[in-house]
Motif scaffolding. Sequence first.
Motif, mmCIF file in Angstrom:
data_model
loop_
_atom_site.group_PDB
_atom_site.id
_atom_site.type_symbol
_atom_site.label_atom_id
_atom_site.label_comp_id
_atom_site.label_asym_id
_atom_site.label_seq_id
_atom_site.Cartn_x
_atom_site.Cartn_y
_atom_site.Cartn_z
ATOM 1 N N GLU A 153 0.875 -1.171 0.000
ATOM 2 C CA GLU A 153 0.000 0.000 0.000
ATOM 3 C C GLU A 153 0.916 1.225 0.000
ATOM 4 N N ASP A 154 0.510 2.278 -0.755
ATOM 5 C CA ASP A 154 1.394 3.439 -0.876
ATOM 6 C C ASP A 154 1.330 4.380 0.308
ATOM 7 N N ASP A 155 0.117 4.607 0.765
ATOM 8 C CA ASP A 155 -0.089 5.684 1.712
ATOM 9 C C ASP A 155 0.105 5.211 3.160
ATOM 10 N N VAL A 156 1.342 4.838 3.472
ATOM 11 C CA VAL A 156 1.606 4.297 4.815
ATOM 12 C C VAL A 156 2.962 4.806 5.310
ATOM 13 N N THR A 157 3.251 4.579 6.592
ATOM 14 C CA THR A 157 4.594 4.839 7.102
ATOM 15 C C THR A 157 5.112 3.560 7.755
ATOM 16 N N ALA A 158 6.411 3.389 7.692
ATOM 17 C CA ALA A 158 6.989 2.179 8.273
ATOM 18 C C ALA A 158 8.443 2.437 8.619
ATOM 19 N N GLY A 159 8.946 1.696 9.572
ATOM 20 C CA GLY A 159 10.347 1.856 9.922
ATOM 21 C C GLY A 159 10.866 0.649 10.660
ATOM 22 N N HIS A 160 12.165 0.440 10.543
ATOM 23 C CA HIS A 160 12.741 -0.643 11.336
ATOM 24 C C HIS A 160 14.152 -0.295 11.769
ATOM 25 N N ALA A 161 14.539 -0.901 12.884
ATOM 26 C CA ALA A 161 15.898 -0.746 13.369
ATOM 27 C C ALA A 161 16.314 -2.091 13.923
ATOM 28 N N ALA A 162 17.551 -2.469 13.677
ATOM 29 C CA ALA A 162 18.027 -3.739 14.215
ATOM 30 C C ALA A 162 19.503 -3.609 14.519
ATOM 31 N N SER A 163 19.935 -4.260 15.581
ATOM 32 C CA SER A 163 21.362 -4.254 15.864
ATOM 33 C C SER A 163 21.741 -5.510 16.624
ATOM 34 N N VAL A 164 22.953 -5.948 16.374
ATOM 35 C CA VAL A 164 23.519 -7.056 17.125
ATOM 36 C C VAL A 164 24.867 -6.565 17.608
ATOM 37 N N GLY A 165 25.083 -6.588 18.904
ATOM 38 C CA GLY A 165 26.346 -6.051 19.381
ATOM 39 C C GLY A 165 26.726 -6.583 20.738
ATOM 40 N N ARG A 166 27.815 -6.036 21.217
ATOM 41 C CA ARG A 166 28.311 -6.452 22.534
ATOM 42 C C ARG A 166 28.092 -5.324 23.527
ATOM 43 N N VAL A 167 28.355 -5.629 24.789
ATOM 44 C CA VAL A 167 28.208 -4.615 25.820
ATOM 45 C C VAL A 167 29.161 -3.458 25.509
ATOM 46 N N ASP A 168 28.641 -2.245 25.545
ATOM 47 C CA ASP A 168 29.404 -1.054 25.184
ATOM 48 C C ASP A 168 30.483 -0.757 26.242
ATOM 49 N N PRO A 169 31.764 -0.806 25.844
ATOM 50 C CA PRO A 169 32.829 -0.591 26.838
ATOM 51 C C PRO A 169 32.793 0.801 27.470
ATOM 52 N N THR A 170 32.266 1.784 26.740
ATOM 53 C CA THR A 170 32.180 3.135 27.309
ATOM 54 C C THR A 170 31.179 3.173 28.466
ATOM 55 N N GLN A 171 30.079 2.425 28.297
ATOM 56 C CA GLN A 171 29.105 2.358 29.390
ATOM 57 C C GLN A 171 29.711 1.677 30.615
#
Lengths: 431, 261
Positions: free
Chosen positions: A365-383
């Motif tokens: 369908e044209d008249d829509v909005t959509a979004g995605h985000a994905a990540s695979v990572g390790r514990v952030d050393p800065t945190q």
Amino acid sequence: MTIETIDKGIVSSFSKEMSEPVWFEELRLKALAEFEELPMPKPDKTKIDKWNFTNFNQHTVKSEAFTSLADLPDEVKALVDAGSQNLYIQRNQTPAYLTLSDELKKQGVIFTDIFTAAREHGDLLKKYYMTQAINADEHRLTALHAALVNGGIFLYVPKNVQITEPIQAVFLHDNNEANLFNHVLVVADDNSSVTYVENYISTMETSNTLANILTEVIANTNARVQYGAVDNLAKGVTTYVNRRGVTGRDSRIEWALGLMNEGNTISENTTNLLGDGSYGDTKTVVVGRGEQIQNFTTKVVHFGKHTEGYILKHGVMKDSATSIFNGIGKIEHGASKSNAEQESRVLMLSEKARGDANPILLIDEDDVTAGHAASVGRVDPTQLYYLMSRGIPKAEAERLVIHGFLAPVVNQLPIEKVKQQLTEVIERKVR
Amino acid sequence: MAGSTLTIKDLHVAIDGKEILKGVNLEVKGGEIHAIMGPNGTGKSTLSAAIMGHPKYEVTSGSITLDGQNVLEMEVDERARAGLFLAMQYPSEITGVTNADFLRSAINSRLGEGNEISLMKFIRKMDEKMEFLEMDLDMAQRYLNEGFSGGEKKRNEILQLMMLEPKIAILDEIDSGLDIDALKVVSKGVNSMRGEDFGCLIITHYQRLLNYITPDYVHVMMQGRVVKSGGPELAQRLEAEGYDWIKKELGIEDETVGQEA
């Protein structure tokens, strides 16, 4: 007993033993007849042809009921409030404890085990049981489930009834021969609202059994269902669990799922947004450890106009655990002005762990909005550095970051005790 | 007992193999407030990160001691428990961990098992310090620094300073991005800590902060070294005249690290 030896006779005699209405028995027998012909489900990116979903020793086991909450095993006690008014406890396949407040009874709320529901509320059950959300002939495992269902509950909230207190079910698995073909059906009729929370919990360390769990949630016009679940079945239990919801016009289904099984697990969660203006929201938290293989598919399908679907999944993988996170937002043709959003985050705690996040948007369908985000990572050393710079030792800093990572989902669970329990389960697993 | 002493001797620090600090000497004692000033890129923040033990910064030679104990042999958390504190220029945001849970965890890790602060005592102390810093009490239950404005983050760093009561604190550009009201509040927090048990090293570009927190000593860093030290009057002269006179005096053309005179 294996699946090969399960025949019409066994299914029929079980059905008669449970005094099921004819239509229920017929549904079982039809599914049994179709079982052989149907294909296995195909969870994307996980091969399950070697998994055992069909061979088991016992169809049902008899367990003792609990006469009072004081008799509950500690693991279950930890989940329920002493004064709980609306509580069902099932021990393996046996309805073991049930209480529903007089007020809700007076309002016409039905909350009972699936067999009692079939006997006493047959017409209502027939209208919704495997007719709108999940069909028996979708694949081999839905058919197997329909043929062999041996436990579960029916929750019905009549029109205009708003339930403020959560309704809770605990499915206790404490017998090494108990295979769970459990069915949960929640129906919220027009303008009603309900919060339902369930726990699947094994009290044994390992168990060579299987679970085939189907959940159907029907939210009729302008109804609202909040559905919380914590799955914590033992190592060795091979699980297929499918939780699916269907929304009517302007209704809402919100899932908060803590998927903490120790065994190999295929978990599907789908919300079909049928009605215009309806809303689906799924929050899932997962921990994988040991050699576990898991597949989590979360799907929201938009059929109605102005529908909104949200998927948020956070997973932590340690040891050699493997997990696939499939997130699917599908907007059908005609579902204009809809919005599909999803986010998957995987945190890896070891070199050998594997986690794949696959966000998929399918839009017709044209008249829509959509979004995605994905990540695979390790514990952030800065945190970690930041936390440690305040005197917090590294192990504790990691624990805080992991808990924080999972908190957005954990905090959604509507019963405080279940939330605490899930936090403890996570604690035990990630340590 | 009088305050602690942080001693830095001939400190050389590299990041990704590139030497940033080239022999820093400094001593901060309890009761003293030191300010390190200097233009951008002269190694000021590297000094603070090296003292706290940021994993990216490699100390190639020299020493850092706290009351004679070798700080460089300690893990980051051990340094903190020994009495060091770094208010960071860019504090991390940590989802799902509330400010209050984080601070209680930090306090308890100092007190050790069996000596944990009571919840009531903790809440009272936190409320009191937050009110002092004119912070919204809701911030105790917000996730650590998540969605905080620049000013809120800096106040939160000072809140942590006041809750944890370190022996020696390093404030790394605590004034950057603050409006005048926030600057006053942050300064009020630091001044409330003043006393013979508290030593402080303030790193800043601007003399402005030093109008509110009067330092006992002022040091200027250029090219990875302390090139000039003096009293509060040095900061005032820098404010009035800039850094050029120092460069001229020392024959430095480019003050940033890597540019030798």
